[in-house]
Every structure is written in C-alpha cells, then in structure tokens.
Write a protein that holds these residues in place. Structure first.
Motif, mmCIF file in Angstrom:
data_model
loop_
_atom_site.group_PDB
_atom_site.id
_atom_site.type_symbol
_atom_site.label_atom_id
_atom_site.label_comp_id
_atom_site.label_asym_id
_atom_site.label_seq_id
_atom_site.Cartn_x
_atom_site.Cartn_y
_atom_site.Cartn_z
ATOM 1 N N ASN A 1 0.830 -1.213 0.000
ATOM 2 C CA ASN A 1 0.000 0.000 0.000
ATOM 3 C C ASN A 1 0.861 1.258 0.000
ATOM 4 O OD1 ASN A 1 -2.313 -1.556 0.059
ATOM 5 N ND2 ASN A 1 -2.534 -1.452 2.279
ATOM 6 N N LYS A 2 1.953 1.213 0.744
ATOM 7 C CA LYS A 2 2.868 2.355 0.825
ATOM 8 C C LYS A 2 3.481 2.664 -0.531
ATOM 9 C CE LYS A 2 7.126 3.781 3.196
ATOM 10 N NZ LYS A 2 8.187 3.336 4.154
ATOM 11 N N ASN A 3 3.740 1.593 -1.313
ATOM 12 C CA ASN A 3 4.388 1.766 -2.605
ATOM 13 C C ASN A 3 3.404 1.807 -3.766
ATOM 14 O OD1 ASN A 3 7.519 1.547 -2.191
ATOM 15 N ND2 ASN A 3 6.619 0.021 -0.831
ATOM 16 N N GLY A 4 2.105 1.754 -3.446
ATOM 17 C CA GLY A 4 1.084 1.879 -4.473
ATOM 18 C C GLY A 4 1.099 0.772 -5.500
ATOM 19 N N ASN A 5 1.316 -0.468 -5.075
ATOM 20 C CA ASN A 5 1.345 -1.603 -5.999
ATOM 21 C C ASN A 5 -0.078 -2.017 -6.351
ATOM 22 O OD1 ASN A 5 4.034 -1.456 -5.595
ATOM 23 N ND2 ASN A 5 4.250 -3.356 -4.443
ATOM 24 N N SER A 6 -0.577 -1.544 -7.475
ATOM 25 C CA SER A 6 -1.959 -1.857 -7.850
ATOM 26 C C SER A 6 -2.106 -2.131 -9.341
ATOM 27 C CB SER A 6 -2.886 -0.702 -7.449
ATOM 28 O OG SER A 6 -2.463 0.494 -8.072
ATOM 29 N N SER A 7 -1.011 -2.533 -10.012
ATOM 30 C CA SER A 7 -1.092 -2.798 -11.448
ATOM 31 C C SER A 7 -1.864 -4.086 -11.705
ATOM 32 C CB SER A 7 0.318 -2.905 -12.037
ATOM 33 O OG SER A 7 1.058 -3.923 -11.396
ATOM 34 N N PRO A 8 -2.443 -4.239 -12.928
ATOM 35 C CA PRO A 8 -3.228 -5.440 -13.234
ATOM 36 C C PRO A 8 -2.403 -6.710 -13.044
ATOM 37 C CG PRO A 8 -3.547 -3.760 -14.918
ATOM 38 C CD PRO A 8 -2.451 -3.256 -14.031
ATOM 39 N N GLY A 9 -3.034 -7.702 -12.442
ATOM 40 C CA GLY A 9 -2.345 -8.978 -12.219
ATOM 41 C C GLY A 9 -1.488 -9.007 -10.976
ATOM 42 N N GLN A 10 -1.292 -7.831 -10.344
ATOM 43 C CA GLN A 10 -0.451 -7.763 -9.147
ATOM 44 C C GLN A 10 -1.288 -8.010 -7.888
ATOM 45 O OE1 GLN A 10 3.021 -7.784 -10.485
ATOM 46 N NE2 GLN A 10 3.170 -6.691 -8.575
ATOM 47 N N LEU A 11 -0.738 -8.786 -6.970
ATOM 48 C CA LEU A 11 -1.308 -8.940 -5.641
ATOM 49 C C LEU A 11 -0.448 -8.135 -4.686
ATOM 50 C CD1 LEU A 11 -1.471 -12.854 -5.588
ATOM 51 C CD2 LEU A 11 -3.430 -11.367 -5.893
ATOM 52 N N HIS A 12 -0.965 -7.821 -3.509
ATOM 53 C CA HIS A 12 0.006 -7.484 -2.479
ATOM 54 C C HIS A 12 0.705 -8.809 -2.173
ATOM 55 C CE1 HIS A 12 -2.031 -9.452 0.875
ATOM 56 N NE2 HIS A 12 -3.164 -8.931 0.436
#
Length: 360
Positions: free
Chosen positions: A133-144
C-alpha cells in the motif's frame, strides 16, 4: 546492500468482526444459545454472556444486550471482538530476493506468518500489505505479496511470497508436490519418482549427541486434541500423513550435550522438524512443547472457568502451545525453479550465531 521493510506496530490492533446469517435450523434459538453452542471454543457460556452485556453483538445493525433475544431466519449477526494489544513482536523483514513475481524475506523468530490466535495484526502478511500500500502496488495482475508457505512463529529464515496470481499458483504447486530443480540438475525423489522443483534446508540445534552422521526420518504426522489449540496439535501419529526428513549432523558439542544438524524436508507438515527430531530422541534445544517421542510434554488443561479475558474469551493456556518460541530452528536455504523464467534460484538467509559452525 541489505534492504529491510517494516512499519512499527501500533499499540492496539483494530479488533475483529465475525458475521453470521441465521439459518432455518437456528431460527428460534436465543442469542446466548446460538453463540455458546456454535462457538464454544471461542468462549464458554459466561464469556458469551459477558460479550453480549458489553454490547459487542449486533442483530441487523442494532446492538443487542439481552441474551434471551429470539433469533429469526435471515437475521444478520455480527460479533465485534474488542481491539487488544498483541504480544511484543519483531516487525522488520530483511529482503533476500525480489522481482516482479516474488519476494523472499528473512523472517525473524517471534513473528507469525498468517493471522491466528492472539496475533491478528502482528504478522508477516500485515507487513507485506502495508509495504504494498505504501508503494502503491496496484497494477493489473499484481497482488500485495502473500506467503506461499509457512514457518513456525519461533522459526526464522527464508520465507517465499508471491506478488502475482500466477506466481502464487506455481509456487504453491511446488510446495504441494514436494518437487524441485536442485542446482540446475534433475534430482529424483526416490520415494515419489518425481522431478523436484524446490528444496528447503534448515539448521537446528538439538539436545543430545546424535551418533550417526545421517538419519532419514520417515514417520507420519497427524493431529490430536490439545487444550488451547482449537484446530488440534500436530504430533507423530501412525495414522497421520506421510512426512520425510533427511538429517545430517554438522557438529557435536560433547561438553554441552548438543548437536548442530542440517535438515532437508521433502514434505511440509506443520512443525515437522520439531516433531521428527523429538521423535528420534533429540528434541530441539529449549523447545517448550515437543519432547522425546514426538509428543507434547503435557496434555492436561489448567484453564480457570471463572477467569476470562476482558473480551470474555478463555485466558491463554498455562501449558505450552505450538506458537511458543525459544527453540533454535532456521530455514537457511531454499533452491527453486523461478515461477516464470524457470531459472534456478538459490536463496540463503544468514545464520543466527547459535546455528553456525565454529569454523564459519
């Protein structure tokens, strides 16, 4: 350069909510009968009465404090578990390897991997979520990132986590199959005759002097009822599931009556190394739970029926439970086929001082 991730834990967690919808078979029950009969492992009758009187339960959004309230079909019940201060826990995670598909961390002893029991927030999973969440990982196919296997709370070392759905499925399959590519060479498991695509090597310090240099432990592991462990305790059990551990003695300390061993596991049963080494008479040094024979030290419960936690639940058992720490076990090395490229990766977590050879 070593990279570490982690955010300091807040004093209190957010509590938890548990949802139920009343089925026809539960219609007509009182509120206290519903909870005390369906969730007796969470709290005894008096504990559930305490929770109801505290205003911790709602029916269709309204707080209900009368335990004799009659339930109707379709009503939505929510039990609000109060926030609590979880036990002191490490929070920093050393990053051993990372790319777009996966991340491998060096899990510290004392940190639980997934939520359970007292540890609902202070887990590896929470830190991975916060980091994403801190690094804004929200691209398609990406999970935390999510762990694809577990290490006991007291066990340190390499923990593999997936960052995509495909990597999660592939890595989970490696662990399920117990297969791996080792150092770029095909190795065949002599029992299963399958190509192995992952190997896990641990170091452990055990009580006693193991005479033979190598020991193969092929004994099943199953579950028994045990106080304070709702899902049961894993032990050496003839009717359990197959489990195989290869043990190699690295060093013997006659003066301290200890042996330093390397263990390669070809299955991933919970607490397998602790159980197998104790089964052959060499329990992990300072293990509070498992003793010689692959069984817990004691079975009897010392719960006091009149003494409940603030939230109405049972007090923590006085007897040892699996999450108790103190033993010396480290997941030192994992060799695997990368879930996307199939490149052979060798990931090593630095050894704690007690688990190093004298010449290292």
């Amino acid at each position: 350069m070593t990279t570490a991730i982690g955010i300091q834990w807040p004093e209190f967690n957010d509590g938890l909510t548990y949802n139920d919808v009343i089925s026809p078979s539960s219609s007509g029950l009182t509120l206290i009968n519903f909870y005390s009969s369906n969730y007796s492992s969470s709290a005894p009758l008096q504990g559930w009465l305490q929770r109801i009187h505290n205003g911790q339960i709602t029916i269709d959004g309204d707080i209900v404090t009368d335990p004799d309230t009659v339930l109707r079909v379709g009503s939505k019940l929510v039990y609000h578990r109060l926030p609590w201060s979880e036990p002191e826990t490490p929070f920093l995670l050393e990053v051993l390897y990372e790319d777009d598909d996966m991340i491998a961390i060096n899990k510290p002893s004392g940190l639980q991997v997934l939520p359970g029991g007292l540890f609902q927030q202070r887990t590896v999973l929470t830190q991975l979520k916060w980091h994403a969440n801190k690094n804004g990982n929200s691209s398609p196919g990406q999970l935390h990132p999510v762990p694809v296997h577990r290490l006991g709370r007291g066990t340190s070392g390499v923990l593999l986590c997936a960052k995509t759905k495909s990597a999660k499925a592939r890595l989970a399959a490696y662990f399920a199959d117990g297969t791996s590519l080792v150092r770029g060479k095909r190795e065949i498991d002599s029992e299963n005759e399958v190509e192995r695509r992952i190997t896990k090597t641990y170091r452990a310090l055990v009580k006693g002097i193991i005479d033979t240099n190598e020991v193969l432990i092929n004994k099943p592991i199953g579950i028994i009822r045990y106080p304070g462990v709702a899902k049961g305790l894993y032990v050496a059990l003839p009717s359990g599931k197959p489990a195989l551990s290869k043990v190699r003695v690295l060093e013997r300390d006659l003066e301290k009556d200890q042996s330093l061993v390397q263990v390669e596991i070809q299955s991933g049963r919970p607490h397998q190394i602790r159980i197998h080494l104790s089964l052959i008479g060499y329990p992990l040094l300072d293990d509070p739970l498992y003793v010689a024979g692959g069984q817990p030290e004691c079975f009897d419960s010392e719960l006091v029926e009149e003494d409940f936690a603030e939230d109405g639940g049972y007090q923590r058992p006085t007897k040892p439970v699996p999450g108790d720490c103190g033993y010396h076990l480290h997941a030192h090395e994992v060799i695997l086929s990368h879930p996307t490229s199939n490149e052979v990766l060798r990931i090593i977590a630095p050894l704690p001082s007690m688990l190093k050879l004298k010449e290292e």
